[in-house]
Design a protein around this motif. Structure first.
Motif, PDB file in Angstrom:
ATOM      1  N   ILE A   5     -22.583  -6.457  37.447  1.00 42.70           N
ATOM      2  CA  ILE A   5     -23.583  -6.114  36.449  1.00 42.70           C
ATOM      3  C   ILE A   5     -24.403  -4.950  36.969  1.00 42.70           C
ATOM      4  O   ILE A   5     -24.815  -4.930  38.122  1.00 42.70           O
ATOM      5  CB  ILE A   5     -24.480  -7.314  36.088  1.00 42.70           C
ATOM      6  N   ALA A 114     -22.354  -5.654  31.896  1.00 40.13           N
ATOM      7  CA  ALA A 114     -21.569  -6.506  32.785  1.00 40.13           C
ATOM      8  C   ALA A 114     -20.090  -6.329  32.464  1.00 40.13           C
ATOM      9  O   ALA A 114     -19.721  -6.091  31.313  1.00 40.13           O
ATOM     10  CB  ALA A 114     -21.964  -7.976  32.625  1.00 40.13           C
ATOM     11  N   MET A 128     -23.226 -13.497  31.950  1.00 39.01           N
ATOM     12  CA  MET A 128     -23.975 -12.607  32.834  1.00 39.01           C
ATOM     13  C   MET A 128     -25.034 -11.844  32.060  1.00 39.01           C
ATOM     14  O   MET A 128     -26.200 -11.758  32.484  1.00 39.01           O
ATOM     15  CB  MET A 128     -23.022 -11.621  33.519  1.00 39.01           C
ATOM     16  N   ALA A 147     -27.628 -13.247  37.068  1.00 38.61           N
ATOM     17  CA  ALA A 147     -26.412 -12.935  36.323  1.00 38.61           C
ATOM     18  C   ALA A 147     -25.165 -13.323  37.105  1.00 38.61           C
ATOM     19  O   ALA A 147     -24.198 -13.859  36.544  1.00 38.61           O
ATOM     20  CB  ALA A 147     -26.386 -11.449  35.983  1.00 38.61           C
ATOM     21  N   MET A 148     -25.170 -13.062  38.410  1.00 32.46           N
ATOM     22  CA  MET A 148     -24.011 -13.410  39.234  1.00 32.46           C
ATOM     23  C   MET A 148     -23.820 -14.923  39.298  1.00 32.46           C
ATOM     24  O   MET A 148     -22.686 -15.429  39.203  1.00 32.46           O
ATOM     25  CB  MET A 148     -24.190 -12.838  40.637  1.00 32.46           C
ATOM     26  N   ALA A 151     -22.371 -16.152  36.144  1.00 31.77           N
ATOM     27  CA  ALA A 151     -20.932 -15.892  36.082  1.00 31.77           C
ATOM     28  C   ALA A 151     -20.146 -16.998  36.775  1.00 31.77           C
ATOM     29  O   ALA A 151     -19.131 -17.481  36.251  1.00 31.77           O
ATOM     30  CB  ALA A 151     -20.618 -14.539  36.726  1.00 31.77           C
TER      31      ALA A 151
END
Length: 225
Positions: A5, A114, A128, A147-148, A151
């Motif tokens: 991202i 992303a 994400m 965000a990671m 995921a």
């Protein structure tokens, strides 16, 4: 094989990227950031040259889309590339070639993009973007890590990931955050989060030390008074 991202903080103007891969040392090849200019992830069958070239074009006044298109056209083999771009205004561009590996997806959101390939499902990328947008108001590194982690919670890659990296720039000539896990048998994103937790309380001190050594805090090491 990779998901990432790129994002911008609307409050501070900081730009950053977080990325993870099943390959070793993803941070050495894929993430590119430049303060006041933009952030680029070049992934899938990676051509590292695309990162600095796109940033150069942005610095020369090209739009995110123009910079991405020109760099891809210059080098050819675009069918093998997956590239995302965000500029210092928050404008975005994204590209995924026809030869991208496995299940892949790329989604632009509010102040972010992303993308990933060899995913467990396309929804990984949507998760994400939702996590980044939903954490507005938090520090940019925290939003990138959110965000990671989203995921991974959504299924991540089709196989195990082994490396991760995060870089954030401000208006300085060097990154204020530049952290990497070049290889981990298990959970490199978790290790990256631990690095950020350790680095966060020292980040401003390192900026102060660089800009004005007379105000540098002491860390109690030999010769550091």
């Amino acid at each position: 094989m990779t998901f990432s991202i790129v994002g911008r903080c609307a409050e501070t103007g900081q730009l950053g990227i977080a990325i993870s891969s099943s390959s070793i040392a993803v941070g050495a090849r894929c993430p590119w950031v430049r303060g006041g200019i933009g952030a680029v992830s070049t992934q899938n069958i990676t051509l590292p040259a695309l990162g600095p070239e796109i940033l150069d074009l942005l610095e020369q006044g090209a739009s995110a889309s123009e910079a991405l298109d020109k760099a891809l056209t210059t080098h050819g083999f675009s069918q093998f590339r997956q590239v995302t771009v965000i500029d210092h205004h928050g404008a975005t561009a994204l590209f995924t070639g026809s030869e991208a590996l496995g299940l892949h997806n790329a989604v632009a959101g509010e102040q972010c993009v992303a993308a990933g390939n060899l995913l467990s499902s396309p929804q990984v990328i949507e998760a994400m973007v939702a996590a980044f947008e939903g954490s507005a108001g938090e520090a940019l590194p925290d939003r990138l890590l959110a965000a990671m982690n989203a995921a991974m919670a959504a299924g991540g890659e089709a196989g195990p990931v082994h490396s991760a990296a995060m870089s954030v720039v401000s208006d300085l000539l060097w990154p204020i955050v530049d952290l990497r896990v070049d290889w981990a048998e298990h959970d490199p994103i978790g290790e990256l989060g631990e690095l950020w937790t350790a680095y966060r309380p020292q980040m401003q001190d390192y900026i102060t030390r660089a800009l004005d050594p007379t105000k540098a805090p002491s860390y109690g090491v030999p010769g550091d008074e």
